[in-house]
Design a protein around this motif. Structure first.
Motif, PDB file in Angstrom:
ATOM      1  N   LYS A 193       0.800  -1.213  -0.092  1.00  0.00           N
ATOM      2  CA  LYS A 193      -0.023   0.050  -0.049  1.00  0.00           C
ATOM      3  C   LYS A 193       0.997   1.330  -0.088  1.00  0.00           C
ATOM      4  CE  LYS A 193      -3.237  -2.910   0.351  1.00  0.00           C
ATOM      5  NZ  LYS A 193      -3.980  -3.166  -0.850  1.00  0.00           N
ATOM      6  N   LYS A 194       0.549   2.349  -0.528  1.00  0.00           N
ATOM      7  CA  LYS A 194       0.968   3.754  -0.785  1.00  0.00           C
ATOM      8  C   LYS A 194       0.447   4.405   0.487  1.00  0.00           C
ATOM      9  CE  LYS A 194       3.769   2.589  -3.864  1.00  0.00           C
ATOM     10  NZ  LYS A 194       5.428   2.645  -3.672  1.00  0.00           N
ATOM     11  N   PHE A 195      -0.494   4.081   1.339  1.00  0.00           N
ATOM     12  CA  PHE A 195      -0.842   4.838   2.393  1.00  0.00           C
ATOM     13  C   PHE A 195      -0.647   4.277   3.789  1.00  0.00           C
ATOM     14  CE2 PHE A 195      -4.314   1.903   0.944  1.00  0.00           C
ATOM     15  CZ  PHE A 195      -4.458   0.984   2.240  1.00  0.00           C
ATOM     16  N   ASP A 196      -0.820   5.192   4.674  1.00  0.00           N
ATOM     17  CA  ASP A 196      -0.160   4.960   6.008  1.00  0.00           C
ATOM     18  C   ASP A 196      -1.428   4.028   6.833  1.00  0.00           C
ATOM     19  OD1 ASP A 196       2.407   5.535   6.055  1.00  0.00           O
ATOM     20  OD2 ASP A 196       1.487   7.733   6.396  1.00  0.00           O
ATOM     21  N   PHE A 197      -2.725   4.645   6.444  1.00  0.00           N
ATOM     22  CA  PHE A 197      -4.009   3.718   6.859  1.00  0.00           C
ATOM     23  C   PHE A 197      -5.179   4.380   5.822  1.00  0.00           C
ATOM     24  CE2 PHE A 197      -4.293   7.190  10.193  1.00  0.00           C
ATOM     25  CZ  PHE A 197      -5.520   7.709   9.785  1.00  0.00           C
ATOM     26  N   ASP A 198      -5.977   3.422   5.704  1.00  0.00           N
ATOM     27  CA  ASP A 198      -7.318   3.688   4.865  1.00  0.00           C
ATOM     28  C   ASP A 198      -8.375   3.926   5.774  1.00  0.00           C
ATOM     29  OD1 ASP A 198      -8.298   3.901   1.680  1.00  0.00           O
ATOM     30  OD2 ASP A 198      -9.680   2.727   3.007  1.00  0.00           O
ATOM     31  N   ILE A 199      -9.185   4.782   5.500  1.00  0.00           N
ATOM     32  CA  ILE A 199     -10.680   4.972   6.303  1.00  0.00           C
ATOM     33  C   ILE A 199     -11.971   4.940   5.344  1.00  0.00           C
ATOM     34  CG2 ILE A 199     -10.250   7.228   6.828  1.00  0.00           C
ATOM     35  CD1 ILE A 199     -11.867   6.919   9.233  1.00  0.00           C
ATOM     36  N   ASN A 200     -12.672   3.872   5.315  1.00  0.00           N
ATOM     37  CA  ASN A 200     -13.589   4.047   4.130  1.00  0.00           C
ATOM     38  C   ASN A 200     -14.744   2.918   4.383  1.00  0.00           C
ATOM     39  OD1 ASN A 200     -14.936   4.596   1.866  1.00  0.00           O
ATOM     40  ND2 ASN A 200     -13.712   3.288   0.573  1.00  0.00           N
ATOM     41  N   GLN A 201     -15.184   3.040   5.653  1.00  0.00           N
ATOM     42  CA  GLN A 201     -16.366   1.827   6.066  1.00  0.00           C
ATOM     43  C   GLN A 201     -15.843   0.621   5.710  1.00  0.00           C
ATOM     44  OE1 GLN A 201     -18.898   4.271   3.430  1.00  0.00           O
ATOM     45  NE2 GLN A 201     -17.345   5.460   4.236  1.00  0.00           N
ATOM     46  N   VAL A 202     -14.644   0.196   5.960  1.00  0.00           N
ATOM     47  CA  VAL A 202     -14.152  -1.112   5.508  1.00  0.00           C
ATOM     48  C   VAL A 202     -14.279  -1.972   6.991  1.00  0.00           C
ATOM     49  CG1 VAL A 202     -12.397  -2.667   5.080  1.00  0.00           C
ATOM     50  CG2 VAL A 202     -12.623  -0.287   3.940  1.00  0.00           C
ATOM     51  N   SER A 203     -15.235  -3.015   7.004  1.00  0.00           N
ATOM     52  CA  SER A 203     -15.595  -3.872   7.938  1.00  0.00           C
ATOM     53  C   SER A 203     -14.290  -4.935   8.281  1.00  0.00           C
ATOM     54  CB  SER A 203     -16.717  -4.871   7.678  1.00  0.00           C
ATOM     55  OG  SER A 203     -17.937  -3.861   7.987  1.00  0.00           O
ATOM     56  N   ILE A 204     -13.860  -5.114   9.606  1.00  0.00           N
ATOM     57  CA  ILE A 204     -12.978  -5.783   9.933  1.00  0.00           C
ATOM     58  C   ILE A 204     -13.546  -7.432   9.442  1.00  0.00           C
ATOM     59  CG2 ILE A 204     -11.271  -6.758  11.726  1.00  0.00           C
ATOM     60  CD1 ILE A 204     -11.815  -4.005  13.172  1.00  0.00           C
ATOM     61  N   SER A 205     -12.611  -8.136   8.949  1.00  0.00           N
ATOM     62  CA  SER A 205     -13.056  -9.735   8.821  1.00  0.00           C
ATOM     63  C   SER A 205     -11.841 -10.601   8.648  1.00  0.00           C
ATOM     64  CB  SER A 205     -13.934  -9.760   7.725  1.00  0.00           C
ATOM     65  OG  SER A 205     -13.146  -9.706   6.503  1.00  0.00           O
ATOM     66  N   GLU A 206     -12.109 -11.799   9.238  1.00  0.00           N
ATOM     67  CA  GLU A 206     -10.818 -12.747   9.076  1.00  0.00           C
ATOM     68  C   GLU A 206     -10.308 -13.089   7.615  1.00  0.00           C
ATOM     69  OE1 GLU A 206      -9.321 -13.893  11.695  1.00  0.00           O
ATOM     70  OE2 GLU A 206     -10.460 -12.505  12.828  1.00  0.00           O
ATOM     71  N   SER A 207     -11.264 -12.844   6.591  1.00  0.00           N
ATOM     72  CA  SER A 207     -10.688 -12.961   5.154  1.00  0.00           C
ATOM     73  C   SER A 207      -9.882 -12.018   4.704  1.00  0.00           C
ATOM     74  CB  SER A 207     -11.961 -13.269   4.135  1.00  0.00           C
ATOM     75  OG  SER A 207     -12.794 -12.092   4.401  1.00  0.00           O
ATOM     76  N   ARG A 208     -10.429 -10.674   4.913  1.00  0.00           N
ATOM     77  CA  ARG A 208      -9.649  -9.409   4.705  1.00  0.00           C
ATOM     78  C   ARG A 208      -8.275  -9.454   5.458  1.00  0.00           C
ATOM     79  NH1 ARG A 208     -14.696  -5.354   4.407  1.00  0.00           N
ATOM     80  NH2 ARG A 208     -15.661  -6.110   2.629  1.00  0.00           N
TER      81      ARG A 208
END
Length: 298
Positions: free
Chosen positions: A122-137
Protein backbone atom coordinates in the motif's frame (compact mmCIF):
# COMPACT_ATOMS: atom_id res chain seq x y z
CA UNK A 1 61.35 -19.53 21.97
CA UNK A 2 62.61 -15.97 22.57
CA UNK A 3 61.12 -14.37 25.70
CA UNK A 4 59.59 -11.41 23.79
CA UNK A 5 57.86 -13.72 21.28
CA UNK A 6 56.54 -15.93 24.05
CA UNK A 7 55.10 -12.86 25.78
CA UNK A 8 53.41 -11.72 22.54
CA UNK A 9 51.81 -15.15 22.01
CA UNK A 10 50.50 -15.15 25.57
CA UNK A 11 48.95 -11.69 25.08
CA UNK A 12 47.27 -12.59 21.78
CA UNK A 13 45.88 -15.80 23.26
CA UNK A 14 44.40 -13.89 26.21
CA UNK A 15 42.77 -11.30 23.92
CA UNK A 16 41.24 -13.97 21.67
CA UNK A 17 39.86 -15.83 24.68
CA UNK A 18 38.29 -12.62 25.96
CA UNK A 19 36.69 -11.93 22.56
CA UNK A 20 35.24 -15.45 22.37
CA UNK A 21 33.91 -15.20 25.92
CA UNK A 22 32.39 -11.77 25.21
CA UNK A 23 30.71 -13.03 22.03
CA UNK A 24 29.29 -16.00 23.89
CA UNK A 25 27.91 -13.82 26.67
CA UNK A 26 26.47 -11.32 24.20
CA UNK A 27 24.77 -14.09 22.23
CA UNK A 28 22.98 -15.21 25.38
CA UNK A 29 22.08 -11.71 26.60
CA UNK A 30 18.69 -10.11 25.72
CA UNK A 31 19.00 -7.77 22.76
CA UNK A 32 17.39 -4.34 22.70
CA UNK A 33 14.48 -4.11 20.26
CA UNK A 34 15.18 -1.81 17.33
CA UNK A 35 12.87 1.15 16.89
CA UNK A 36 9.91 0.53 14.61
CA UNK A 37 10.56 -3.16 13.96
CA UNK A 38 7.56 -4.65 15.73
CA UNK A 39 5.47 -6.96 13.59
CA UNK A 40 2.21 -5.49 12.36
CA UNK A 41 -0.72 -5.93 14.66
CA UNK A 42 1.47 -6.91 17.62
CA UNK A 43 0.46 -5.21 20.85
CA UNK A 44 2.74 -3.30 23.14
CA UNK A 45 4.84 -1.32 20.72
CA UNK A 46 7.75 0.46 22.34
CA UNK A 47 7.41 4.10 23.26
CA UNK A 48 10.13 4.91 20.74
CA UNK A 49 8.28 3.13 17.93
CA UNK A 50 5.19 5.30 18.54
CA UNK A 51 7.05 8.53 19.17
CA UNK A 52 4.61 11.44 18.46
CA UNK A 53 5.06 12.68 14.92
CA UNK A 54 8.04 10.39 14.39
CA UNK A 55 6.54 7.25 12.88
CA UNK A 56 8.08 5.44 9.92
CA UNK A 57 5.41 6.77 7.54
CA UNK A 58 5.23 6.70 3.73
CA UNK A 59 6.39 10.32 3.64
CA UNK A 60 8.59 11.46 6.49
CA UNK A 61 6.79 13.88 8.77
CA UNK A 62 3.45 13.30 7.02
CA UNK A 63 0.55 10.89 7.53
CA UNK A 64 -0.94 9.59 4.27
CA UNK A 65 -4.60 8.63 4.63
CA UNK A 66 -6.54 6.83 1.90
CA UNK A 67 -10.26 6.83 1.08
CA UNK A 68 -12.51 6.39 -1.93
CA UNK A 69 -13.99 9.01 -4.24
CA UNK A 70 -16.76 10.04 -4.14
CA UNK A 71 -16.46 10.28 -0.36
CA UNK A 72 -20.04 9.82 0.80
CA UNK A 73 -21.96 11.50 3.61
CA UNK A 74 -22.38 11.10 6.53
CA UNK A 75 -18.85 9.69 6.63
CA UNK A 76 -17.49 12.73 4.77
CA UNK A 77 -18.96 16.06 3.76
CA UNK A 78 -19.09 17.72 0.34
CA UNK A 79 -16.93 14.92 -1.14
CA UNK A 80 -13.91 16.57 0.51
CA UNK A 81 -12.13 14.36 3.07
CA UNK A 82 -9.65 17.09 4.00
CA UNK A 83 -12.26 19.48 5.44
CA UNK A 84 -12.56 17.57 8.71
CA UNK A 85 -16.33 17.26 8.36
CA UNK A 86 -18.17 13.95 8.48
CA UNK A 87 -17.55 11.10 10.92
CA UNK A 88 -14.64 9.39 9.18
CA UNK A 89 -12.85 12.60 8.27
CA UNK A 90 -13.11 13.68 11.90
CA UNK A 91 -11.91 10.28 13.12
CA UNK A 92 -8.92 10.36 10.76
CA UNK A 93 -7.81 13.75 12.09
CA UNK A 94 -8.39 12.64 15.69
CA UNK A 95 -6.19 9.56 15.12
CA UNK A 96 -3.56 11.73 13.43
CA UNK A 97 -3.53 14.12 16.40
CA UNK A 98 -3.22 11.20 18.81
CA UNK A 99 -0.20 10.01 16.81
CA UNK A 100 1.38 13.46 16.94
CA UNK A 101 0.49 14.75 13.46
CA UNK A 102 -1.28 18.08 13.06
CA UNK A 103 -3.94 18.69 10.47
CA UNK A 104 -1.44 20.21 8.01
CA UNK A 105 0.61 17.00 8.18
CA UNK A 106 -2.26 14.81 6.93
CA UNK A 107 -2.20 14.02 3.19
CA UNK A 108 -5.29 12.44 1.58
CA UNK A 109 -5.00 9.88 -1.21
CA UNK A 110 -7.70 8.44 -3.49
CA UNK A 111 -7.98 4.68 -2.94
CA UNK A 112 -10.88 2.74 -4.51
CA UNK A 113 -12.85 0.76 -1.93
CA UNK A 114 -11.85 -2.73 -3.08
CA UNK A 115 -8.21 -1.73 -3.57
CA UNK A 116 -7.89 -0.74 0.08
CA UNK A 117 -8.02 -4.34 1.30
CA UNK A 118 -6.77 -6.15 -1.82
CA UNK A 119 -3.47 -8.05 -1.54
CA UNK A 120 -0.31 -6.08 -2.26
CA UNK A 121 1.79 -3.24 -0.89
CA UNK A 122 0.00 0.00 0.00
CA UNK A 123 1.01 3.60 -0.59
CA UNK A 124 -1.01 4.90 2.36
CA UNK A 125 -0.28 4.76 6.09
CA UNK A 126 -3.90 3.85 6.79
CA UNK A 127 -7.17 3.85 4.87
CA UNK A 128 -10.56 4.87 6.31
CA UNK A 129 -13.58 3.97 4.17
CA UNK A 130 -16.22 1.96 6.05
CA UNK A 131 -14.16 -1.22 5.71
CA UNK A 132 -15.43 -3.94 8.02
CA UNK A 133 -12.89 -6.04 9.86
CA UNK A 134 -13.08 -9.68 8.79
CA UNK A 135 -10.87 -12.75 9.00
CA UNK A 136 -10.80 -13.12 5.23
CA UNK A 137 -9.58 -9.54 4.75
CA UNK A 138 -6.96 -9.99 7.47
CA UNK A 139 -5.23 -12.45 5.15
CA UNK A 140 -4.33 -9.54 2.85
CA UNK A 141 -4.13 -6.48 5.12
CA UNK A 142 -3.82 -5.44 8.76
CA UNK A 143 -6.56 -3.65 10.72
CA UNK A 144 -6.59 -1.26 13.63
CA UNK A 145 -8.97 -1.70 16.53
CA UNK A 146 -12.56 -1.02 15.50
CA UNK A 147 -13.61 2.63 15.50
CA UNK A 148 -17.33 2.09 14.79
CA UNK A 149 -19.83 -0.68 15.57
CA UNK A 150 -21.84 -1.37 12.42
CA UNK A 151 -25.42 -2.44 11.71
CA UNK A 152 -26.62 -3.23 8.19
CA UNK A 153 -30.03 -1.93 7.09
CA UNK A 154 -32.57 -2.31 4.30
CA UNK A 155 -33.77 0.71 2.31
CA UNK A 156 -36.84 0.56 0.03
CA UNK A 157 -39.23 3.00 -1.62
CA UNK A 158 -42.21 3.78 0.57
CA UNK A 159 -44.46 2.52 -2.21
CA UNK A 160 -42.57 -0.78 -2.52
CA UNK A 161 -43.88 -4.15 -1.42
CA UNK A 162 -40.77 -4.37 0.78
CA UNK A 163 -41.67 -1.28 2.80
CA UNK A 164 -43.70 -3.29 5.28
CA UNK A 165 -41.19 -6.10 5.80
CA UNK A 166 -40.85 -7.16 9.42
CA UNK A 167 -38.48 -10.10 9.17
CA UNK A 168 -35.55 -11.48 7.20
CA UNK A 169 -37.92 -14.06 5.74
CA UNK A 170 -39.98 -11.23 4.19
CA UNK A 171 -36.96 -10.38 2.01
CA UNK A 172 -36.41 -13.79 0.45
CA UNK A 173 -38.64 -13.21 -2.59
CA UNK A 174 -37.59 -9.65 -3.45
CA UNK A 175 -34.83 -8.27 -5.65
CA UNK A 176 -32.07 -6.83 -3.46
CA UNK A 177 -28.97 -4.86 -4.38
CA UNK A 178 -25.69 -3.82 -2.74
CA UNK A 179 -22.22 -2.52 -3.49
CA UNK A 180 -19.63 -5.08 -4.55
CA UNK A 181 -17.14 -6.26 -1.94
CA UNK A 182 -19.17 -5.03 1.03
CA UNK A 183 -20.50 -6.76 4.11
CA UNK A 184 -23.89 -5.45 2.96
CA UNK A 185 -23.66 -7.90 0.05
CA UNK A 186 -22.46 -10.62 2.41
CA UNK A 187 -25.54 -10.11 4.60
CA UNK A 188 -27.76 -10.62 1.56
CA UNK A 189 -25.94 -13.79 0.48
CA UNK A 190 -25.34 -15.34 3.90
CA UNK A 191 -28.30 -14.20 5.99
CA UNK A 192 -31.19 -13.41 3.64
CA UNK A 193 -30.32 -16.00 0.95
CA UNK A 194 -32.90 -14.56 -1.49
CA UNK A 195 -34.51 -16.63 -4.21
CA UNK A 196 -33.26 -14.13 -6.80
CA UNK A 197 -29.56 -13.42 -7.11
CA UNK A 198 -28.83 -9.90 -5.75
CA UNK A 199 -27.83 -7.07 -8.06
CA UNK A 200 -24.23 -5.98 -7.49
CA UNK A 201 -23.04 -2.42 -8.10
CA UNK A 202 -19.61 -0.85 -8.28
CA UNK A 203 -20.74 2.06 -6.11
CA UNK A 204 -23.59 2.94 -3.78
CA UNK A 205 -24.59 5.74 -6.18
CA UNK A 206 -25.46 3.11 -8.79
CA UNK A 207 -27.39 1.09 -6.21
CA UNK A 208 -29.42 4.18 -5.24
CA UNK A 209 -30.22 4.88 -8.88
CA UNK A 210 -31.37 1.29 -9.34
CA UNK A 211 -33.63 1.69 -6.30
CA UNK A 212 -35.18 4.90 -7.62
CA UNK A 213 -35.84 3.43 -11.08
CA UNK A 214 -37.29 0.19 -9.74
CA UNK A 215 -34.51 -2.09 -10.98
CA UNK A 216 -34.32 -3.47 -7.44
CA UNK A 217 -36.93 -3.62 -4.70
CA UNK A 218 -34.51 -2.66 -1.93
CA UNK A 219 -30.83 -2.08 -1.23
CA UNK A 220 -28.70 -2.98 1.78
CA UNK A 221 -26.27 -0.44 3.27
CA UNK A 222 -24.90 0.37 6.72
CA UNK A 223 -27.41 2.07 9.04
CA UNK A 224 -26.02 5.66 9.04
CA UNK A 225 -25.86 5.61 5.24
CA UNK A 226 -29.44 4.29 5.15
CA UNK A 227 -30.68 7.25 7.20
CA UNK A 228 -28.71 9.69 5.05
CA UNK A 229 -30.10 8.21 1.82
CA UNK A 230 -33.70 8.45 3.04
CA UNK A 231 -33.27 11.85 4.64
CA UNK A 232 -31.29 13.70 1.99
CA UNK A 233 -30.99 11.77 -1.26
CA UNK A 234 -34.06 9.59 -1.82
CA UNK A 235 -36.80 11.07 0.38
CA UNK A 236 -39.36 8.80 -1.23
CA UNK A 237 -37.56 5.87 0.41
CA UNK A 238 -37.58 4.62 4.00
CA UNK A 239 -35.39 2.56 6.32
CA UNK A 240 -37.31 -0.71 6.44
CA UNK A 241 -35.25 -2.12 9.28
CA UNK A 242 -31.84 -3.24 10.43
CA UNK A 243 -30.39 -6.72 10.58
CA UNK A 244 -29.76 -8.20 14.02
CA UNK A 245 -26.21 -8.97 15.07
CA UNK A 246 -25.81 -12.69 14.53
CA UNK A 247 -22.90 -13.03 17.00
CA UNK A 248 -21.79 -11.57 20.32
CA UNK A 249 -19.02 -9.73 18.51
CA UNK A 250 -20.44 -6.81 16.49
CA UNK A 251 -19.30 -5.97 13.00
CA UNK A 252 -16.80 -3.10 13.21
CA UNK A 253 -15.16 -0.70 10.82
CA UNK A 254 -11.37 -0.61 11.17
CA UNK A 255 -8.55 1.44 9.71
CA UNK A 256 -6.78 -0.56 7.00
CA UNK A 257 -2.99 -0.85 6.94
CA UNK A 258 -0.44 -2.70 4.85
CA UNK A 259 -0.15 -6.33 5.97
CA UNK A 260 3.47 -5.74 7.02
CA UNK A 261 2.98 -2.24 8.43
CA UNK A 262 5.01 -1.40 11.52
CA UNK A 263 2.41 1.26 12.39
CA UNK A 264 -0.49 -1.07 13.18
CA UNK A 265 0.03 -1.29 16.93
CA UNK A 266 0.53 2.49 17.16
CA UNK A 267 -2.62 3.21 15.15
CA UNK A 268 -4.62 0.69 17.19
CA UNK A 269 -3.34 2.33 20.35
CA UNK A 270 -4.56 5.71 19.09
CA UNK A 271 -8.03 4.32 18.27
CA UNK A 272 -8.23 2.63 21.68
CA UNK A 273 -7.31 5.89 23.41
CA UNK A 274 -10.00 7.78 21.47
CA UNK A 275 -12.60 5.20 22.45
CA UNK A 276 -11.51 5.28 26.10
CA UNK A 277 -11.60 9.07 26.45
CA UNK A 278 -15.01 9.36 24.77
CA UNK A 279 -13.82 11.05 21.57
CA UNK A 280 -15.26 8.38 19.26
CA UNK A 281 -18.63 8.49 21.03
CA UNK A 282 -18.70 12.29 20.78
CA UNK A 283 -17.86 12.24 17.07
CA UNK A 284 -20.50 9.58 16.46
CA UNK A 285 -23.09 11.71 18.23
CA UNK A 286 -22.04 14.81 16.25
CA UNK A 287 -21.98 13.27 12.77
CA UNK A 288 -24.20 10.18 12.95
CA UNK A 289 -26.96 11.43 15.24
CA UNK A 290 -29.63 10.69 12.60
CA UNK A 291 -28.72 6.99 12.75
CA UNK A 292 -31.15 6.35 15.57
CA UNK A 293 -32.69 3.00 16.36
CA UNK A 294 -34.49 1.37 13.45
CA UNK A 295 -36.76 -1.67 13.70
CA UNK A 296 -34.82 -4.92 13.92
CA UNK A 297 -35.76 -7.47 11.28
CA UNK A 298 -36.56 -10.70 13.07
Amino acid sequence: MHLANRSLVTTVTAVCSAVVLCAALTGCAPQAEEKGTKASGQAGATTGACAPGGLATEVEGKLTVGTDKPAYAPWFSDDEPSNGKGFESAVAYAVAKQLGYGRDAVVWQHVPFNSAFAPGAKKFDFDINQVSISESRKKAVAFSSGYYDVRQAVVALKSSKVAGAKSVADLKDVKLGAQVGTTSLEFIDDLVKPATKPAVYQRNDFAKSALKTGQVDAIVVDLPTAFYITGAEVPEAKVVGQFPNSTDKPEQFGLVLDKESTLTSCVSGAVDALRKDGTLAALEKEWLSDAVDAPVLK
